[in-house]
Structures are given as structure tokens and as C-alpha cells.
Design an enzyme around this catalytic site. Structure first.
Site, PDB file in Angstrom:
ATOM      1  N   ASP A 281       0.883  -1.140   0.063  1.00 47.17           N
ATOM      2  CA  ASP A 281      -0.060  -0.041  -0.006  1.00 47.17           C
ATOM      3  C   ASP A 281       0.845   1.187  -0.069  1.00 47.17           C
ATOM      4  O   ASP A 281       2.159   0.983   0.405  1.00 47.17           O
ATOM      5  CB  ASP A 281      -1.019  -0.095   1.144  1.00 47.17           C
ATOM      6  CG  ASP A 281      -2.095   0.956   1.013  1.00 47.17           C
ATOM      7  OD1 ASP A 281      -2.123   1.728  -0.121  1.00 47.17           O
ATOM      8  OD2 ASP A 281      -2.996   0.647   1.748  1.00 47.17           O
TER       9      ASP A 281
HETATM   10  C1  BGC Z   1      -5.180   3.171  -0.014  1.00 50.70           C
HETATM   11  C2  BGC Z   1      -5.222   2.226  -1.193  1.00 50.70           C
HETATM   12  C3  BGC Z   1      -4.949   2.765  -2.487  1.00 50.70           C
HETATM   13  C4  BGC Z   1      -3.516   3.526  -2.669  1.00 50.70           C
HETATM   14  C5  BGC Z   1      -3.538   4.333  -3.798  1.00 50.70           C
HETATM   15  C6  BGC Z   1      -3.905   4.001  -0.186  1.00 50.70           C
HETATM   16  O1  BGC Z   1      -3.972   5.288   0.645  1.00 50.70           O
HETATM   17  O2  BGC Z   1      -5.214   2.550   1.246  1.00 50.70           O
HETATM   18  O3  BGC Z   1      -6.271   1.383  -1.051  1.00 50.70           O
HETATM   19  O4  BGC Z   1      -5.068   1.929  -3.551  1.00 50.70           O
HETATM   20  O5  BGC Z   1      -3.675   4.742  -1.601  1.00 50.70           O
HETATM   21  O6  BGC Z   1      -4.132   5.263  -4.039  1.00 50.70           O
END
Ligand code: BGC
Length: 860
Positions: A281
Site C-alpha cells: 500500500d
Molecule cells: C489506499 C489504497 C490505495 C492507494 C493508492 C492508499 O492510501 O489505502 O487502497 O489503493 O492509497 O491510491
């Protein structure tokens, strides 16, 4: 022992570790991909990937594994390219309900809404529409679907991104969505692995109203719960062939998910046989070599913390680690091979011939902008404004899911539908702030964390820009006008004078109310991602009660991301009907109007339990403790309805509940065929031998510095060393796989686990009939009660099937349920495998988790 931590070690070791409380053991055996003998398609993809990666240099491989940095390219995440082999920079983009940060796309209903439809075909249909829109925008890797959070915490901020508080429902829905995304030729990303059940304390540095913290929240999950609840949907999606898994922000048993070798190496790659790549993540990665050894394959967005540091854990540092021998070269090869195997598995190579990447920029709405915004380099036309949404598939998926995601909770005296029901009002009032538009528009900042008007989606990375948003007021007003119904309205929330002057004039009041939640980086009214409580917002309880005092006919429509407290008025005799609408996306209002006016017969079912008392929900951890907040999942496998059923708690509305304007009947429930599965799993299929790529021993670090004359983009993450002197001693990277398993664990050996788990054990059937008075659909649900009183403590019932036929009045249909071995299994901690307990199984079928009129039994 209250908590068995995640481990496969001996009882002695278990005891020792338990004393240390919630630690996660290290598991550094090499989880090398491509060893399954059960899947030809992956084998072929691996052959291709290996043959390409074997010709790559170390920096080329590293380029596949590391993002270029936040805002360094056009998508939210972008890998480096490998031009020599025609491999483009891969565009990773959210997300679960549409294409984030761009225009001319659909804001589809949320995952939870799709879950509430309990309609497998419709969920797949949504997945297809979602996939084709991503494809039209040039996305390669879709950052969805989400099954974590699973929904342990009723007030959890991101539960609406997934499909509902049950592993079976999540698994079926995510599998269908993944299948459609990958059929369209894109890689799907199942997220967040794992235990990301609440937003509070998910990241150090984010503010949640209290703190500070020095370590992300630890989700302390025991081994059986991990398997039977949280990993379950991931197993489904791995079985489907998902290309990518995103590890989560939180720690699990006090080790960060993205460097938790037990989770990634052992559970995901070894036991579930995951063949694709694990992506972090965004900034969830905390270490370089340690994460690599733990099984992480791709660093996203690539920098080690844009807001704090322009550095990276991988990129040139990964090159260096391989050169100086701190990381075995086989691990870098395995990362690159896994990424390319997923790429070939879904057919991204053929897409690439017609489409070279994103035709939009996440960072500007203007047509022109920088290709590399962080470095201010490459001024060009970045937004091509490609229309992805203007097609029948998208339009009907958006409206149909929103409609089938509406749950009818109450309908006294059949007052609904407004046309054809018992009331047939000629004058209505529309009340509640949740009916009309937000004064700041449909797309408020930051990331939709607003709510001064109707709800279409939650907030955060799972939300998208609305191209249009139809409020309930707009749609209800329009539907009323068409049939000559009189409509007045008042959206005020606190000064109720105007509202009170109207409240008794109409034949019926329709009162709209909402609650909202979202991702932890944004907050609204002190709801730091997670909701503070389950109460309705904007003084809605008061508005509802005041209306009920003065008018006999009130219809409440709730739009919410999760369960809400209805207790102050639900039993009031003047609250005649209640609809519960899950976030309906762009056409949320039309869907509600269609159900209210009877153009659609409601058929949604609650994908979670609504309690009578908020104390019955598992609370969010809001105390930072000593800076290392701990969420002990002491309820174990008893999540949502499993907990209510076990503890004898009476919910207000149970999981799976939802009325129709029609009544349906069931008959003739029987076990059609099947044989009793053995107690223990059969031996797993054998694994192919490890095939490590040949290594070209590097001797001179000079070969890994920036190519001469290379025009580097400022602050861009590259795989090359700035200075060959950075590598002290080029020992050579040819470290072989020394410690790989020779055979799969009993629970493993295939995609998602031992292939026997996915075999049908029994086929059941039942006949459903629509007794009228309206045509419509009904989601019939199958639950299984495991043998009681034996070695294993088991929930009274667990969802194991659902079928949703559309039936005309008087029409009947035979429904078939296929029950797999895993649907009858428990995770046995001692043997580290799935076991089918001996004894009496009861299959129950009906309309909700507590309305199960028919049953059939079998003794195994
Ligand atoms: C989120 C993810 C997301 C990623 C990219 C993160 O803050 O937890 O679910 O895919 O950002 O935007």
C-alpha cells in the site's frame, strides 16, 4: 491459551511466543513463484516471464519492482519501464468503484452496495463495466477490489469499499469482480492484506483525534480466525488467478503487513499458492531488505515517504543490495518474474500494442500538464478526456447495482410503493439534508470528505469524481411531477420552523438521512475515517421524530456506508416504511426514486447486522495506548452475525435481511447429490522444482550507474546507482535459493490452497415461487450449521450460498447450490490444515440469516 498467534510451529514454541503476546514469527523460506503443477495458464505465463527476465540486467529488473515516486508520473502508482523488452511503465490506479482522479468515467455504486444486491451476475456485470472504463483510460493495474476491511468493525471507515461483513459474500463478489477485470486484460489487485479493519492508527503521522503513535495499529489475529474469516476471501480470489495483492498499512501481531514474512511468504505464497506479485500500500513499506525477504515484490509509490523524504527503500538501493550480496539475486528475479508473469497471465502484452499507457493525469484537470509533475518535466497534452462511461453497459450497471443495493427494512400496511401500494399519496414532502445537493457541489475536497448533501460514495482513495450525481430530491421530484403528484421540500437540519409548518400538510413525508465514512487521511466533523458513532447525521433523528408527531405517514430513507442506529423511531407507528440505501454512486437518487415509486421492486439484503444497541458492535480502538495501539481480535471467528448468534444478541435487523413488495415461498429443499468428504485433506499436488534463473555474476559496480548522458528527471526514482562507490564490495549477487520447500503443505499445492478445498461436496436444490403481487427478485440464502458440541467451537450458522432469481407473479424456479469441501471445513491449528469435522451438518435455506424456514441434514 486465549490467543494462538499465527504460527505453524510446535505447541512448545506456541506457548513461548504467546507469552511474548502477539508477535508474528519470521518465515524466510523462499516463496519462489511458478511451482504449481495445477494451472497451465500460470505455467505458460511463468515460462514467458522467466525467458524475458533471464535476459534482463539488474536495473531492468529493479525497474519493474519500484514505483517512480508519488506524482512522478501520471497515475497514482507507476513502475519503471523496460524499453528493451517493450515493457511499458505500468499504470496503477484506484479503484474499487471507478477510475479515480479523471473525467468521463462512471461513479459506480460502492462494493458494499454490490454486496447488498446478493446478485452474482450483477456483481460481475459491474466488474466488467468497471474494468472496461479503466481500460479505456489506459490503466494497467486496477487497485481493487477490496475485501479488507472485511467489516469486523461496524463503524470502520472503509468497509463500504468491500462487499459485506461475511467472508463468503466477500469471496464470491471479489472473485466475480477480479474475473471480469482480468478478462478485460488488466491486472486486478485484491486489497488490503490484511486486518486493516479500522482507519484509526493505520499509519504513523496521520491524525486521528488522538496520538501520537510510533507504530501502526496491530491487528492481533489468531491462526484459526485468520484462515476462516480474514484470509477466506483472499483465497477465493487467488483461486481465481488474481495478479496482484496489496499488503496493508497496519501491523499484524506487531509486524508491518508489508514486511510480515509469515503472512506473505508462508500464508499467501506458500499456503494459498499465490502466483502474482505483492504490492505495498502507498508508503506501507517500512524497510528495504527486510521487506524483500518477507516476500514483498513491488514498492508503491516508490519513494519512502514523499512528505518526509524523497528517498526510496528500493530503486537504486535494491540494486545495491543485490550487488553487495545483502539480498540474494533469486529474490529480485522472483519479484520481476512474478510481476511479468501476472502481466502475461492477463494478456497485458497484447493490450500494450494498442495502448501505451494512461491518457489522463491524476494531478491536473487541465488538458496540458507535465508528464512528470513532481519533477516539472515533459509539458504535453496529458488529459485526453477520453469518454469511458457513455455506454449502455456502464449506465445500466451503475443504475442496476444502486437499485438492487436498496434494502427495504419496514413497510407497515404496504404503504410502499407510492404508486400501487396502500397509501397512494397525492401530496408528498421531501425532508432531510440527505435529500438534496451539497452546496459545495458533488465533488468536494479533500477526496469527497463532505456530506452536506446526498450520499453517493464514501471518501478517500476509493472515491471518484462524479460526472453527474442525481440526488434523491431531483429524482423523486421528477418522478412525482410525471404523475401529477404535489411535492414540497425542506432540507434544513436544525432550524425546523419551515419544516414544521409543512410537516402535516402532505399525505406522506419522505425523510432522507445519512451517515458517511472514509479513508483515514481525511476527516469530516471529527469522524477520522471511521465513524464516531452509529447515529444519523444532520439532526436526522430529531427531524424524523418531529415529523412522526404530526403526520401518520412517514417514510424514512437512509443512505449509509454501514449500520446505523434506528432505535429512536423505528418502532414508531407513524414511521410506516424504511429503506436502507447503500452508497449508490452517480445515480443513487434515481435508484431510490424507482424503488419508492414501484418501478423497481426492492431486493437488496443487509450485508451486515444492524444492532439494537451500539455496544453490541466491536468497537474501534481509539486509544493510542503507549504509542503502539493494539486491536485484539478476541471475538475470533465471531464477526458480525456470527457474534450476535453466538451471544444470543437480538439484532434490530439481521445480516441478510431485506423485504420485497412481493412475498416469496420456498419448498422442496433437498440434497440432490454428493459424497461425504474425508475428514483430512488428500495429499496436495506436488510442486515443480525450484527453477532459479542463471545469474551473470556482476563484478564491477560501474556498470550499474546512470547511463552516460542520461537526462534524469528530478526526484524520480531510478534503479541506477549515483555513484559506484556506494557499493562497498561487489561480492556478486549469485546467491542461490537455499531454503525452498520441497513439497506443498497439506493445505496448499494449488491456487487458493489444496485444490480439493474447491471441489463440490454436495449439490442442494430448492424451489422458489413469487406469490405476488409484484414481479421481482429475491436473494435466497443458504447457511450451514456445523456439527455442534464437538472438538471445534463453531458458529450457529454461516453463509455458504446465495441465489437470486427474478420471478414474475406466480412463477417458480428451481435453485441450485453447490457446497464445496471448504464450506464444511474448519481450520485445525494443530495440524495446520482444513478438517471436515465428523457429525451432523444442517443446511438451512431462507430469506435472511435468521429467517431460514427449510432445512436438510446430513451426517458425515
Ligand atoms: C489506499 C489504497 C490505495 C492507494 C493508492 C492508499 O492510501 O489505502 O487502497 O489503493 O492509497 O491510491
Amino acid at each position: 491459551m486465549k490467543f494462538q498467534i499465527i504460527t505453524s510451529l510446535t505447541a512448545l514454541y506456541l506457548t513461548v511466543l504467546t507469552v511474548a503476546q502477539f508477535t508474528s514469527p519470521q518465515y524466510l523460506k523462499s516463496p519462489i513463484g511458478g511451482r504449481l503443477t495445477t494451472d497451465d495458464k500460470w505455467s505458460k505465463a511463468y515460462d514467458r516471464a522467466r525467458s524475458v527476465v533471464s535476459q534482463m540486467t539488474i536495473p531492468e529488473k529493479v525497474n519493474l519492482t519500484t514505483g517512480s515516486g508519488w506524482e512522478a508520473d501520471l497515475c497514482v502508482g507507476n513502475t519503471g519501464s523496460v524499453p528493451r523488452f517493450n515493457i511499458p511503465s505500468l499504470c496503477m490506479q484506484d479503484g474499487p468503484l471507478g477510475v479515480r482522479f479523471t473525467d468521463f468515467i462512471s461513479a459506480f455504486p460502492a462494493g458494499i452496495t454490490a454486496g447488498a444486491s446478493f446478485n452474482k451476475e450483477l456483481i460481475a456485470f459491474r466488474g466488467k463495466a468497471l474494468a472496461l472504463e479503466h481500460k479505456a483510460k489506459g490503466v494497467h493495474v486496477v487497485l481493487g477490489p477490496a475485501v479488507g476491511p472485511l467489516g469486523r468493525n461496524a463503524l470502520g471507515g472503509r468497509t463500504w469499499e468491500g462487499f459485506g461483513a461475511d467472508p463468503y459474500l466477500q469471496g464470491v463478489a471479489a472473485r466475480a469482480t477480479t474475473r471480469e477485470i482480468q478478462k478485460a486484460g488488466l491486472v486486478a489487485t485484491i486489497k488490503h492484506f490484511i486486518g486493516n479493519e479500522q482507519e484509526h492508527f493505520r499509519q504513523v503521522g496521520e491524525y486521528y483525534g488522538s496520538g501520537p503513535i510510533s507504530q501502526s495499529l496491530s491487528s492481533n489475529i489468531d491462526d484459526r480466525t485468520m484462515h476462516e474469516i480474514y484470509m477466506w476471501p483472499f483465497a477465493d480470489v487467488v483461486n481465481e488467478g488474481v495478479g496482484s495483492v496489496m499488503c496493508s498499512y497496519n501491523t499484524i501481531n506487531n509486524t508491518y503487513a508489508c514486511e510480515n514474512s509469515y503472512l506473505i511468504n508462508k500464508l499467501l505464497k506458500e499456503e494459498l499458492g499465490f502466483q502474482g506479485f505483492v504490492m505495498s500500500d502507498w508508503w506501507a513499506m517500512k524497510t528495504g531488505i527486510f521487506s524483500a525477504q518477507a516476500g514483498l515484490d513491488m514498492a508503491m509509490p516508490g519513494d519512502s515517504g514523499y512528505f518526509t523524504s524523497p528517498d526510496t527503500f528500493w530503486g537504486n538501493r535494491l540494486t545495491r543490495a543485490v550487488l553487495d550480496g545483502s539480498l540474494g539475486d533469486w529474490r529480485l528475479d522472483d519479484m520481476a518474474v512474478r510481476i511479468l508473469a501476472a502481466y502475461y497471465y492477463v494478456g497485458l502484452d497484447s493490450i500494450n500494442t494498442t495502448q501505451s499507457g494512461p491518457n489522463f493525469s491524476s494531478w491536473t484537470k487541465d488538458t496540458w500538464g507535465f508528464e512528470h509533475p513532481l519533477g516539472n518535466v515533459g509539458w504535453r497534452e496529458v488529459n485526453k478526456h477520453v469518454v469511458a462511461s457513455n455506454n449502455d453497459l456502464s449506465k445500466s450497471a451503475a443504475l442496476q447495482v444502486a437499485t438492487e443495493g436498496i434494502v427495504l427494512l419496514k413497510n407497515s400496511g404496504n404503504v410502499l410503493p407510492l404508486v400501487g401500494g396502500s397509501l397512494n399519496p397525492r401530496k408528498i414532502n421531501i425532508f432531510g439534508k440527505a435529500a438534496g445537493p451539497d452546496p459545495r457541489g458533488a465533488n468536494c475536497k479533500p477526496d469527497f470528505a463532505c456530506s452536506d448533501g446526498a450520499l453517493g460514495q464514501g471518501w478517500g482513495s476509493g472515491a471518484v469524481d462524479f460526472q453527474h450525481f442525481v440526488t434523491p430530491f431531483e429524482a423523486v421530484n421528477d418522478a412525482a411531477r410525471k404523475i401529477g403528484m404535489t411535492v414540497d421540500y425542506d432540507f434544513t437540519a436544525f432550524n425546523l420552523d419551515g419544516f414544521l409548518s409543512k410537516v402535516s400538510i402532505a399525505d406522506a413525508n419522505i425523510i432522507f438521512a445519512l451517515t458517511n465514512a472514509g479513508e483515514g487521511f481525511a476527516s469530516f466533523d471529527s469522524n477520522y475515517g471511521d465513524r464516531r458513532n452509529a447515529s444519523l447525521w444532520h439532526n436526522a433523528d430529531e427531524v424524523i421524530l418531529r415529523a412522526a408527531e404530526k403526520n401518520k405517514n412517514n417514510i424514512v430513507v437512509i443512505s449509509s456506508v454501514g449500520p446505523t442506529n434506528l432505535e429512536r423511531w423505528i418502532d414508531h407507528p407513524n414511521i410506516k416504511a424504511v429503506l436502507f440505501a447503500l452508497p449508490g454512486g452517480q445515480d443513487a437518487g434515481i435508484a431510490v426514486a424507482n424503488v419508492l415509486f414501484g418501478l423497481s421492486n426492492p431486493s437488496g439484503k443487509l450485508p451486515f447486522t444492524i444492532a439494537r444497541d451500539d455496544k453490541d458492535y466491536i468497537p474501534i480502538v481509539t486509544s493510542p495506548g503507549n504509542g503502539k495501539p493494539q486491536a485484539d481480535f478476541t471475538e475470533g471467528i465471531y464477526v458480525d452475525y456470527r457474534l450476535f448468534d453466538k451471544n444470543g444478541l437480538t439484532p434490530r435487523y439481521e445480516f441478510g435481511y431485506g423485504l420485497s413488495y412481493s412475498s416469496f415461498g420456498l419448498s422442496d429443499f433437498k440434497i440432490e447429490s454428493g459424497t461425504a468428504p474425508s475428514e483430512q485433506l488428500p495429499q496436495p499436488p506436488s510442486l515443480k522444482p525450484v527453477s532459479a534463473l542463471a545469474c551473470n555474476k556482476p563484478t564491477n559496480a560501474d556498470a550499474y550507474t546512470f547511463p552516460p548522458g542520461f537526462a534524469a528527471v528530478p526526484r524520480y526514482i531510478y534503479p541506477w546507482l549515483s555513484n559506484s562507490g556506494d557499493v562497498g564490495n561487489v561480492k556478486g549477487s549469485c546467491i542461490n535459493v537455499t531454503d525452498a520447500i520441497s513439497s506443498a503443505p497439506l493445505a496448499g499445492g494449488g491456487l487458493g490452497g489444496n485444490p480439493a478445498l474447491f471441489e463440490t461436496a454436495y449439490t442442494l436444490s430448492v424451489t422458489a415461487v413469487n406469490n405476488g403481487p409484484f414481479p421481482g427478485s429475491q436473494a435466497f440464502q443458504l447457511y450451514v450449521e456445523y456439527p455442534q458440541g464437538g472438538k471445534y467451537d463453531v458458529p450457529p450458522r454461516q453463509l455458504r450460498g446465495f441465489e437470486k432469481p427474478y420471478l414474475n407473479v406466480g412463477q417458480s424456479a428451481k435453485l441450485t447450490f453447490k457446497v464445496q469441501r471448504r464450506d464444511l471445513s474448519v481450520w485445525d491449528v494443530e495440524s495446520q490444515s482444513w478438517v471436515v469435522p465428523r457429525g451432523k451438518y444442517r443446511f438451512l435455506v431462507g430469506n435472511s440469516s435468521r429467517d431460514l424456514p427449510l432445512s436438510a441434514e446430513i451426517t458425515i
